[in-house]
Scaffold this motif. Sequence first.
Motif, PDB file in Angstrom:
ATOM      1  N   THR A  15       2.867  -4.434   2.801  1.00 25.73           N
ATOM      2  CA  THR A  15       4.162  -4.702   2.180  1.00 25.73           C
ATOM      3  C   THR A  15       3.967  -5.005   0.692  1.00 25.73           C
ATOM      4  N   GLY A  16       4.960  -4.660  -0.088  1.00 21.65           N
ATOM      5  CA  GLY A  16       4.869  -4.890  -1.529  1.00 21.65           C
ATOM      6  C   GLY A  16       3.715  -4.134  -2.158  1.00 21.65           C
ATOM      7  N   ALA A  17       3.467  -2.917  -1.672  1.00 18.49           N
ATOM      8  CA  ALA A  17       2.295  -2.159  -2.138  1.00 18.49           C
ATOM      9  C   ALA A  17       2.624  -1.202  -3.286  1.00 18.49           C
ATOM     10  N   GLY A  18       3.817  -1.355  -3.863  1.00 19.85           N
ATOM     11  CA  GLY A  18       4.177  -0.478  -4.980  1.00 19.85           C
ATOM     12  C   GLY A  18       3.585  -0.930  -6.308  1.00 19.85           C
ATOM     13  N   GLY A  19       2.911  -2.073  -6.327  1.00 18.41           N
ATOM     14  CA  GLY A  19       2.318  -2.553  -7.578  1.00 18.41           C
ATOM     15  C   GLY A  19       1.329  -3.657  -7.279  1.00 18.41           C
ATOM     16  N   GLY A  20       0.775  -4.236  -8.322  1.00 20.89           N
ATOM     17  CA  GLY A  20      -0.084  -5.420  -8.204  1.00 20.89           C
ATOM     18  C   GLY A  20      -1.182  -5.289  -7.162  1.00 20.89           C
ATOM     19  N   LEU A  21      -1.387  -6.344  -6.421  1.00 17.78           N
ATOM     20  CA  LEU A  21      -2.464  -6.389  -5.422  1.00 17.78           C
ATOM     21  C   LEU A  21      -2.267  -5.347  -4.321  1.00 17.78           C
ATOM     22  N   GLY A  22      -1.038  -5.222  -3.850  1.00 17.05           N
ATOM     23  CA  GLY A  22      -0.767  -4.318  -2.726  1.00 17.05           C
ATOM     24  C   GLY A  22      -1.158  -2.883  -3.032  1.00 17.05           C
ATOM     25  N   ARG A  23      -0.890  -2.457  -4.250  1.00 19.36           N
ATOM     26  CA  ARG A  23      -1.246  -1.082  -4.645  1.00 19.36           C
ATOM     27  C   ARG A  23      -2.759  -0.878  -4.562  1.00 19.36           C
ATOM     28  N   TYR A  74      10.839   1.895   1.888  1.00 18.44           N
ATOM     29  CA  TYR A  74      11.527   1.135   0.830  1.00 18.44           C
ATOM     30  C   TYR A  74      12.310  -0.055   1.382  1.00 18.44           C
ATOM     31  N   ASP A  75      12.090  -0.376   2.648  1.00 21.42           N
ATOM     32  CA  ASP A  75      12.843  -1.483   3.254  1.00 21.42           C
ATOM     33  C   ASP A  75      12.390  -2.823   2.709  1.00 21.42           C
ATOM     34  N   SER A  76      13.334  -3.776   2.706  1.00 19.55           N
ATOM     35  CA  SER A  76      12.945  -5.153   2.404  1.00 19.55           C
ATOM     36  C   SER A  76      12.324  -5.758   3.660  1.00 19.55           C
ATOM     37  N   ASN A 100       0.533  -8.668   4.956  1.00 18.29           N
ATOM     38  CA  ASN A 100       1.769  -9.296   4.474  1.00 18.29           C
ATOM     39  C   ASN A 100       1.539  -9.749   3.043  1.00 18.29           C
ATOM     40  N   ASN A 101       2.022  -8.931   2.127  1.00 11.50           N
ATOM     41  CA  ASN A 101       1.704  -9.108   0.707  1.00 11.50           C
ATOM     42  C   ASN A 101       2.955  -9.192  -0.181  1.00 11.50           C
ATOM     43  N   ALA A 102       4.073  -8.674   0.312  1.00  8.41           N
ATOM     44  CA  ALA A 102       5.290  -8.651  -0.526  1.00  8.41           C
ATOM     45  C   ALA A 102       5.630 -10.058  -0.984  1.00  8.41           C
ATOM     46  N   GLY A 103       6.066 -10.173  -2.231  1.00 10.87           N
ATOM     47  CA  GLY A 103       6.389 -11.509  -2.706  1.00 10.87           C
ATOM     48  C   GLY A 103       7.293 -11.515  -3.915  1.00 10.87           C
ATOM     49  N   ILE A 104       8.013 -12.606  -4.062  1.00  7.06           N
ATOM     50  CA  ILE A 104       8.844 -12.825  -5.243  1.00  7.06           C
ATOM     51  C   ILE A 104       8.613 -14.253  -5.747  1.00  7.06           C
ATOM     52  N   LEU A 105       9.064 -14.512  -6.949  1.00 10.77           N
ATOM     53  CA  LEU A 105       9.017 -15.878  -7.497  1.00 10.77           C
ATOM     54  C   LEU A 105      10.400 -16.270  -7.991  1.00 10.77           C
ATOM     55  N   ASN A 150      -2.503 -12.413   5.878  1.00  6.04           N
ATOM     56  CA  ASN A 150      -1.346 -13.048   5.259  1.00  6.04           C
ATOM     57  C   ASN A 150      -1.741 -13.595   3.891  1.00  6.04           C
ATOM     58  N   THR A 151      -0.836 -13.467   2.952  1.00 10.60           N
ATOM     59  CA  THR A 151      -1.171 -13.824   1.573  1.00 10.60           C
ATOM     60  C   THR A 151      -0.626 -15.202   1.229  1.00 10.60           C
ATOM     61  N   CYS A 152      -1.542 -16.151   1.137  1.00  7.65           N
ATOM     62  CA  CYS A 152      -1.191 -17.515   0.746  1.00  7.65           C
ATOM     63  C   CYS A 152      -1.377 -17.642  -0.780  1.00  7.65           C
ATOM     64  N   SER A 153      -1.464 -18.819  -1.266  1.00  7.76           N
ATOM     65  CA  SER A 153      -1.571 -19.022  -2.717  1.00  7.76           C
ATOM     66  C   SER A 153      -2.168 -20.398  -3.000  1.00  7.76           C
ATOM     67  N   PRO A 154      -2.841 -20.534  -4.159  1.00  8.82           N
ATOM     68  CA  PRO A 154      -3.285 -21.877  -4.542  1.00  8.82           C
ATOM     69  C   PRO A 154      -2.115 -22.853  -4.582  1.00  8.82           C
ATOM     70  N   VAL A 195      -6.176 -16.424  -0.286  1.00  3.29           N
ATOM     71  CA  VAL A 195      -5.603 -17.212  -1.383  1.00  3.29           C
ATOM     72  C   VAL A 195      -6.124 -16.574  -2.669  1.00  3.29           C
ATOM     73  N   PRO A 196      -5.406 -15.560  -3.175  1.00  3.96           N
ATOM     74  CA  PRO A 196      -5.946 -14.825  -4.322  1.00  3.96           C
ATOM     75  C   PRO A 196      -5.507 -15.389  -5.659  1.00  3.96           C
ATOM     76  N   LEU A 197      -6.200 -14.990  -6.691  1.00  4.68           N
ATOM     77  CA  LEU A 197      -5.695 -15.148  -8.053  1.00  4.68           C
ATOM     78  C   LEU A 197      -6.060 -13.852  -8.766  1.00  4.68           C
ATOM     79  N   ARG A 201       2.082  -8.615 -12.405  1.00  2.98           N
ATOM     80  CA  ARG A 201       3.280  -9.050 -13.147  1.00  2.98           C
ATOM     81  C   ARG A 201       3.623 -10.502 -12.809  1.00  2.98           C
ATOM     82  N   MET A 202       3.109 -10.980 -11.652  1.00  2.00           N
ATOM     83  CA  MET A 202       3.374 -12.355 -11.251  1.00  2.00           C
ATOM     84  C   MET A 202       2.630 -13.360 -12.127  1.00  2.00           C
ATOM     85  N   THR A 203       1.481 -12.966 -12.645  1.00  2.00           N
ATOM     86  CA  THR A 203       0.642 -13.931 -13.377  1.00  2.00           C
ATOM     87  C   THR A 203       0.549 -13.637 -14.865  1.00  2.00           C
ATOM     88  N   GLU A 204       0.974 -12.419 -15.285  1.00  2.00           N
ATOM     89  CA  GLU A 204       0.648 -12.056 -16.672  1.00  2.00           C
ATOM     90  C   GLU A 204       1.405 -12.880 -17.709  1.00  2.00           C
TER      91      GLU A 204
HETATM   92  P1  NAI Z   1       3.654  -8.187  -7.599  1.00  2.00           P
HETATM   93  O1  NAI Z   1       4.968  -8.707  -8.053  1.00  2.00           O
HETATM   94  O2  NAI Z   1       2.969  -7.187  -8.460  1.00  2.00           O
HETATM   95  O3  NAI Z   1       3.755  -7.562  -6.145  1.00  2.00           O
HETATM   96  C1  NAI Z   1       4.688  -7.967  -5.187  1.00  2.00           C
HETATM   97  C2  NAI Z   1       5.380  -6.743  -4.658  1.00  2.00           C
HETATM   98  O4  NAI Z   1       6.231  -7.124  -3.575  1.00  2.00           O
HETATM   99  C3  NAI Z   1       6.262  -6.071  -5.707  1.00  2.00           C
HETATM  100  O5  NAI Z   1       5.875  -4.711  -5.857  1.00  2.00           O
HETATM  101  C4  NAI Z   1       7.661  -6.209  -5.137  1.00  2.00           C
HETATM  102  O6  NAI Z   1       8.523  -5.108  -5.427  1.00  2.00           O
HETATM  103  C5  NAI Z   1       7.393  -6.337  -3.646  1.00  2.00           C
HETATM  104  N1  NAI Z   1       8.481  -7.005  -2.932  1.00  2.00           N
HETATM  105  C6  NAI Z   1       9.137  -8.121  -3.305  1.00  2.00           C
HETATM  106  N2  NAI Z   1      10.064  -8.449  -2.398  1.00  2.00           N
HETATM  107  C7  NAI Z   1       9.982  -7.526  -1.414  1.00  2.00           C
HETATM  108  C8  NAI Z   1      10.670  -7.348  -0.189  1.00  2.00           C
HETATM  109  N3  NAI Z   1      11.647  -8.176   0.195  1.00  2.00           N
HETATM  110  N4  NAI Z   1      10.330  -6.309   0.605  1.00  2.00           N
HETATM  111  C9  NAI Z   1       9.348  -5.449   0.218  1.00  2.00           C
HETATM  112  N5  NAI Z   1       8.679  -5.555  -0.951  1.00  2.00           N
HETATM  113  C10 NAI Z   1       8.986  -6.602  -1.748  1.00  2.00           C
HETATM  114  O7  NAI Z   1       2.721  -9.467  -7.409  1.00  2.00           O
HETATM  115  P2  NAI Z   1       1.236  -9.616  -6.846  1.00  2.00           P
HETATM  116  O8  NAI Z   1       0.566 -10.571  -7.734  1.00  2.00           O
HETATM  117  O9  NAI Z   1       0.611  -8.319  -6.581  1.00  2.00           O
HETATM  118  O10 NAI Z   1       1.516 -10.398  -5.480  1.00  2.00           O
HETATM  119  C11 NAI Z   1       1.137  -9.934  -4.203  1.00  2.00           C
HETATM  120  C12 NAI Z   1       1.093 -11.124  -3.261  1.00  2.00           C
HETATM  121  O11 NAI Z   1       0.047 -12.001  -3.666  1.00  2.00           O
HETATM  122  C13 NAI Z   1       2.361 -11.977  -3.249  1.00  2.00           C
HETATM  123  O12 NAI Z   1       2.619 -12.396  -1.931  1.00  2.00           O
HETATM  124  C14 NAI Z   1       1.995 -13.148  -4.114  1.00  2.00           C
HETATM  125  O13 NAI Z   1       2.769 -14.279  -3.820  1.00  2.00           O
HETATM  126  C15 NAI Z   1       0.545 -13.310  -3.760  1.00  2.00           C
HETATM  127  N6  NAI Z   1      -0.231 -14.039  -4.733  1.00  2.00           N
HETATM  128  C16 NAI Z   1      -0.544 -13.491  -5.918  1.00  2.00           C
HETATM  129  C17 NAI Z   1      -1.303 -14.190  -6.818  1.00  2.00           C
HETATM  130  C18 NAI Z   1      -1.761 -13.600  -8.084  1.00  2.00           C
HETATM  131  O14 NAI Z   1      -2.566 -14.263  -8.771  1.00  2.00           O
HETATM  132  N7  NAI Z   1      -1.325 -12.406  -8.465  1.00  2.00           N
HETATM  133  C19 NAI Z   1      -1.717 -15.588  -6.552  1.00  2.00           C
HETATM  134  C20 NAI Z   1      -1.390 -16.053  -5.240  1.00  2.00           C
HETATM  135  C21 NAI Z   1      -0.658 -15.300  -4.382  1.00  2.00           C
END
Ligand code: NAI
Length: 321
Positions: A15-23, A74-76, A100-105, A150-154, A195-197, A201-204
Amino acid sequence: MTEDLSFKNRVVVITGAGGGLGRVYALEFAKRGANVVVNDLGGSLGGQGHNARAADVVVAEIKDRFKIEAAANYDSVTDNAAGIVQTAIDRFGRVDVIINNAGILRDSSFAKMQDAAFESVVDVHLNGAYKLSKAAWPYFRRQNFGRVVNTCSPAGLYGNFGQANYSAAKMGLVGFSETLAKEGYKNNINVNCIVPLARSRMTESIIPPHILKNLAPEKIAPMVLYLCHESTKVTNSIFELAAGFYSQIRWERSSGQIFNPSPESFTAEAILDKWSSIVDYTDKPFNKVSHPIQLSDYNALIAKARQLPANSQGSGRIESL
Ligand code: NAI
């Protein structure tokens, strides 16, 4: 030479694999032969809007670079997690791994936090992970195989200013994972938390550039893949991953203080008196520091206290007050 960890014939939902870690995970799984369902709503960091492009671009990249089929979804995760698993079934006939990676802030101080900010963040991270896991679980059980990360966080483990919503959701995932790990064990379903860092776009906008440059998301992916391989037996665990550092986190119980089990012992003054022993993390002759992993480790503690004679004298940690 260590054997290659192949994912040929495995179907991985991220989930949430269109960018960031998921990609990055999606590319790495595909490189190793997996068919990947690239889910992404394509919304903003706060979860607003949607756009098919995010998932489509990653699917195109996978096909182009690795000449292997991948599917976009493309489902939520909050609205149609079952549909995400259904995409895997319809396109590839099975599901083996879910990330389980999708996330928002939606950060704000707790004093100012609106209900909607709390609920939407819990909904995506925690309820979304629940819904996707629930949809995949019957397949995992039937095939006696499943892997969940499952994706936790610090911020979940330690708390962070402005993130009461996010911390609650992320720590909720730890308890969720620990129970699924136990329930899934007999069916070869491993469930772990990371628990990644990493740079995304979440951290930049919050981490300085000189630190960000060391936080490539490619440094997180190896552990995620390892945890999901069929040969990996690891379950019920939490791993911290950042900048190429990989470690395991566990619970630690202080050596503690057993009070004489008489009604007079259980007073606030007794706690005050013995506070330093209660929070002491050094081994003592009769009470060791321990690392509980299951409920029976807790029950053993109660049993230990109950077995003491009413007027046991202090042998190390056992106090008669
Ligand atoms: P990101 O913002 O690049 O990726 C999150 C992706 O989830 C986005 O592409 C977004 O469109 C998608 N998304 C959001 N809501 C959604 C929904 N309802 N259904 C489907 N997709 C949805 O951020 P990043 O950093 O790649 O985060 C990935 C995971 O890692 C998140 O769960 C985040 O909380 C976690 N995380 C990231 C950290 C970091 O340092 N980047 C630190 C700790 C946790």
